[in-house]
Design a protein around this motif. Sequence first.
Motif, PDB file in Angstrom:
ATOM      1  N   GLU A   1       4.326  -9.748 -28.411  1.00 22.39           N
ATOM      2  CA  GLU A   1       4.375 -10.803 -29.230  1.00 22.39           C
ATOM      3  C   GLU A   1       5.496  -9.618 -30.330  1.00 22.39           C
ATOM      4  OE1 GLU A   1       1.113 -14.124 -29.108  1.00 22.39           O
ATOM      5  OE2 GLU A   1       0.808 -11.878 -30.515  1.00 22.39           O
ATOM      6  N   LEU A   2       5.471  -8.733 -30.594  1.00 26.01           N
ATOM      7  CA  LEU A   2       5.792  -8.164 -31.676  1.00 26.01           C
ATOM      8  C   LEU A   2       7.544  -7.574 -31.385  1.00 26.01           C
ATOM      9  CD1 LEU A   2       3.066  -5.953 -32.965  1.00 26.01           C
ATOM     10  CD2 LEU A   2       3.766  -7.350 -34.108  1.00 26.01           C
ATOM     11  N   GLY A   3       7.342  -7.405 -29.655  1.00 22.41           N
ATOM     12  CA  GLY A   3       9.456  -7.253 -29.524  1.00 22.41           C
ATOM     13  C   GLY A   3       8.524  -5.856 -28.687  1.00 22.41           C
ATOM     14  N   LEU A   4       7.453  -5.142 -29.338  1.00 20.77           N
ATOM     15  CA  LEU A   4       8.181  -3.245 -28.942  1.00 20.77           C
ATOM     16  C   LEU A   4       7.505  -3.068 -27.529  1.00 20.77           C
ATOM     17  CD1 LEU A   4       4.912  -2.740 -31.648  1.00 20.77           C
ATOM     18  CD2 LEU A   4       7.745  -2.044 -32.138  1.00 20.77           C
ATOM     19  N   ILE A   5       7.183  -4.260 -26.513  1.00 19.38           N
ATOM     20  CA  ILE A   5       7.671  -3.716 -24.988  1.00 19.38           C
ATOM     21  C   ILE A   5       8.200  -4.547 -24.057  1.00 19.38           C
ATOM     22  CG2 ILE A   5       5.544  -1.995 -25.090  1.00 19.38           C
ATOM     23  CD1 ILE A   5       3.971  -3.824 -23.500  1.00 19.38           C
ATOM     24  N   ASP A   6       8.528  -5.121 -23.055  1.00 19.99           N
ATOM     25  CA  ASP A   6       9.189  -6.033 -22.483  1.00 19.99           C
ATOM     26  C   ASP A   6       8.355  -5.967 -21.045  1.00 19.99           C
ATOM     27  OD1 ASP A   6      11.303  -6.869 -24.722  1.00 19.99           O
ATOM     28  OD2 ASP A   6      12.449  -5.014 -23.933  1.00 19.99           O
TER      29      ASP A   6
ATOM     30  N   PHE B   1       0.902  -0.924  -0.222  1.00 20.31           N
ATOM     31  CA  PHE B   1       0.333  -0.032   0.462  1.00 20.31           C
ATOM     32  C   PHE B   1       1.080   1.504  -0.157  1.00 20.31           C
ATOM     33  CE2 PHE B   1      -3.285  -2.645   2.093  1.00 20.31           C
ATOM     34  CZ  PHE B   1      -3.451  -2.818   1.268  1.00 20.31           C
ATOM     35  N   ASP B   2       2.008   1.610   0.257  1.00 22.08           N
ATOM     36  CA  ASP B   2       2.746   2.655  -0.590  1.00 22.08           C
ATOM     37  C   ASP B   2       2.534   3.240  -1.806  1.00 22.08           C
ATOM     38  OD1 ASP B   2       4.024   2.131   2.258  1.00 22.08           O
ATOM     39  OD2 ASP B   2       5.406   1.520   1.525  1.00 22.08           O
ATOM     40  N   GLN B   3       2.773   4.192  -1.753  1.00 26.10           N
ATOM     41  CA  GLN B   3       2.590   4.227  -3.111  1.00 26.10           C
ATOM     42  C   GLN B   3       3.764   3.976  -4.379  1.00 26.10           C
ATOM     43  OE1 GLN B   3       1.693   8.739  -3.389  1.00 26.10           O
ATOM     44  NE2 GLN B   3       1.929   8.728  -5.090  1.00 26.10           N
ATOM     45  N   TRP B   4       3.344   3.893  -5.576  1.00 31.02           N
ATOM     46  CA  TRP B   4       4.345   3.795  -6.489  1.00 31.02           C
ATOM     47  C   TRP B   4       5.251   4.422  -6.971  1.00 31.02           C
ATOM     48  CZ3 TRP B   4       5.897  -1.384  -9.227  1.00 31.02           C
ATOM     49  CH2 TRP B   4       5.947  -2.439  -8.465  1.00 31.02           C
ATOM     50  N   PRO B   5       6.307   5.021  -7.194  1.00 25.44           N
ATOM     51  CA  PRO B   5       7.080   6.796  -7.890  1.00 25.44           C
ATOM     52  C   PRO B   5       6.332   5.687  -9.615  1.00 25.44           C
ATOM     53  CG  PRO B   5       8.582   5.030  -6.649  1.00 25.44           C
ATOM     54  CD  PRO B   5       7.213   4.125  -6.791  1.00 25.44           C
ATOM     55  N   ARG B   6       6.299   6.295  -9.528  1.00 21.41           N
ATOM     56  CA  ARG B   6       5.234   7.153 -11.326  1.00 21.41           C
ATOM     57  C   ARG B   6       6.751   7.530 -12.721  1.00 21.41           C
ATOM     58  NH1 ARG B   6       0.245   4.330 -11.670  1.00 21.41           N
ATOM     59  NH2 ARG B   6      -0.190   4.194 -10.006  1.00 21.41           N
ATOM     60  N   ILE B   7       6.371   6.605 -13.322  1.00 25.72           N
ATOM     61  CA  ILE B   7       7.554   6.738 -14.569  1.00 25.72           C
ATOM     62  C   ILE B   7       6.321   7.994 -15.512  1.00 25.72           C
ATOM     63  CG2 ILE B   7       8.646   6.464 -16.821  1.00 25.72           C
ATOM     64  CD1 ILE B   7       8.722   3.182 -14.781  1.00 25.72           C
ATOM     65  N   GLU B   8       7.245   9.441 -15.693  1.00 26.21           N
ATOM     66  CA  GLU B   8       6.613  10.088 -17.356  1.00 26.21           C
ATOM     67  C   GLU B   8       6.989   9.271 -18.097  1.00 26.21           C
ATOM     68  OE1 GLU B   8       7.444  14.292 -18.274  1.00 26.21           O
ATOM     69  OE2 GLU B   8       7.989  13.957 -16.777  1.00 26.21           O
ATOM     70  N   VAL B   9       5.572   9.766 -19.062  1.00 20.01           N
ATOM     71  CA  VAL B   9       5.254   9.136 -20.400  1.00 20.01           C
ATOM     72  C   VAL B   9       4.551  10.229 -21.135  1.00 20.01           C
ATOM     73  CG1 VAL B   9       3.974   7.211 -21.585  1.00 20.01           C
ATOM     74  CG2 VAL B   9       4.462   6.662 -19.334  1.00 20.01           C
ATOM     75  N   ASP B  10       5.244  10.489 -22.139  1.00 20.19           N
ATOM     76  CA  ASP B  10       5.208  11.006 -22.890  1.00 20.19           C
ATOM     77  C   ASP B  10       3.566  10.541 -23.924  1.00 20.19           C
ATOM     78  OD1 ASP B  10       4.707  12.522 -25.886  1.00 20.19           O
ATOM     79  OD2 ASP B  10       6.954  12.575 -26.585  1.00 20.19           O
ATOM     80  N   THR B  11       2.473  11.343 -23.483  1.00 20.91           N
ATOM     81  CA  THR B  11       1.765  11.140 -24.618  1.00 20.91           C
ATOM     82  C   THR B  11       0.941  11.487 -25.558  1.00 20.91           C
ATOM     83  OG1 THR B  11       0.030  12.473 -23.279  1.00 20.91           O
ATOM     84  CG2 THR B  11       0.840   9.747 -22.693  1.00 20.91           C
ATOM     85  N   SER B  12       2.171  12.355 -26.143  1.00 23.50           N
ATOM     86  CA  SER B  12       1.401  13.211 -27.573  1.00 23.50           C
ATOM     87  C   SER B  12       1.426  12.276 -28.501  1.00 23.50           C
ATOM     88  CB  SER B  12       2.996  14.384 -28.117  1.00 23.50           C
ATOM     89  OG  SER B  12       3.761  13.719 -28.122  1.00 23.50           O
ATOM     90  N   ASP B  13       0.606  13.280 -29.374  1.00 19.25           N
ATOM     91  CA  ASP B  13      -0.031  12.718 -31.244  1.00 19.25           C
ATOM     92  C   ASP B  13       1.165  12.271 -31.858  1.00 19.25           C
ATOM     93  OD1 ASP B  13      -2.417  12.954 -30.236  1.00 19.25           O
ATOM     94  OD2 ASP B  13      -2.650  14.567 -31.421  1.00 19.25           O
ATOM     95  N   ASP B  14       2.762  12.571 -31.638  1.00 19.44           N
ATOM     96  CA  ASP B  14       3.438  11.881 -32.757  1.00 19.44           C
ATOM     97  C   ASP B  14       4.778  11.200 -31.467  1.00 19.44           C
ATOM     98  OD1 ASP B  14       4.548  13.269 -30.659  1.00 19.44           O
ATOM     99  OD2 ASP B  14       5.546  15.255 -32.279  1.00 19.44           O
ATOM    100  N   GLY B  15       4.006  10.836 -30.311  1.00 16.23           N
ATOM    101  CA  GLY B  15       5.178  10.394 -29.297  1.00 16.23           C
ATOM    102  C   GLY B  15       5.016   8.703 -29.636  1.00 16.23           C
ATOM    103  N   ASP B  16       5.990   8.079 -29.491  1.00 17.42           N
ATOM    104  CA  ASP B  16       6.050   6.568 -29.087  1.00 17.42           C
ATOM    105  C   ASP B  16       5.130   6.073 -28.413  1.00 17.42           C
ATOM    106  OD1 ASP B  16       8.331   6.719 -30.799  1.00 17.42           O
ATOM    107  OD2 ASP B  16       9.444   5.792 -29.142  1.00 17.42           O
ATOM    108  N   PHE B  17       4.234   6.708 -27.574  1.00 16.64           N
ATOM    109  CA  PHE B  17       3.242   5.768 -26.854  1.00 16.64           C
ATOM    110  C   PHE B  17       1.831   6.122 -27.680  1.00 16.64           C
ATOM    111  CE2 PHE B  17      -0.821   6.902 -24.303  1.00 16.64           C
ATOM    112  CZ  PHE B  17      -0.551   5.665 -23.501  1.00 16.64           C
ATOM    113  N   HIS B  18       2.335   6.847 -28.686  1.00 20.10           N
ATOM    114  CA  HIS B  18       0.425   7.072 -29.512  1.00 20.10           C
ATOM    115  C   HIS B  18       0.499   6.181 -30.300  1.00 20.10           C
ATOM    116  CE1 HIS B  18      -2.632   9.009 -31.258  1.00 20.10           C
ATOM    117  NE2 HIS B  18      -1.500   9.237 -32.805  1.00 20.10           N
ATOM    118  N   ARG B  19       1.758   5.617 -31.222  1.00 24.21           N
ATOM    119  CA  ARG B  19       2.124   4.261 -31.941  1.00 24.21           C
ATOM    120  C   ARG B  19       1.418   3.502 -30.992  1.00 24.21           C
ATOM    121  NH1 ARG B  19       7.302   4.884 -35.872  1.00 24.21           N
ATOM    122  NH2 ARG B  19       5.827   3.937 -36.891  1.00 24.21           N
ATOM    123  N   LEU B  20       2.553   3.067 -29.886  1.00 22.83           N
ATOM    124  CA  LEU B  20       2.039   1.786 -29.631  1.00 22.83           C
ATOM    125  C   LEU B  20      -0.023   2.010 -29.149  1.00 22.83           C
ATOM    126  CD1 LEU B  20       4.784   1.201 -27.000  1.00 22.83           C
ATOM    127  CD2 LEU B  20       4.244  -0.154 -28.778  1.00 22.83           C
TER     128      LEU B  20
END
Length: 100
Positions: free
Chosen positions: A73-78, A12-31
């Motif tokens: 399966e595409l190997g885009l994330i681990d 129940f301790d807080q998990w530190p979060r990792i900043e993610v770029d969610t912009s329309d031209d970023g990798d997250f958007h493509r994934l």
Amino acid sequence: MTDKPPAPARMFDQWPRIEVDTSDDGDFHRLNRIAGNAATGWALGPNGAYAQSLTLAEVVDGAVREALLHILELGLIDIDSERLHAGPGWPTHRERNANP
């Protein structure tokens, strides 16, 4: 790759979060597009939500499973197994204000 903060030591301790770029031209958007297409394909396919009269919870679980499996399966994330097993528990809800 982003350096990851340590997993919490206690339940129940807080998990530190990792900043993610969610912009329309970023990798997250493509994934997100790739995963979303996989999930939609499952939902509309012969073994998906529309063919089986599933509950909303089953639809969400199936769509998330299909999307994660596809991009893994595409190997885009681990899977970071060490981090997965490092914490005594995991938050089940995302902090909405962490990455708008």
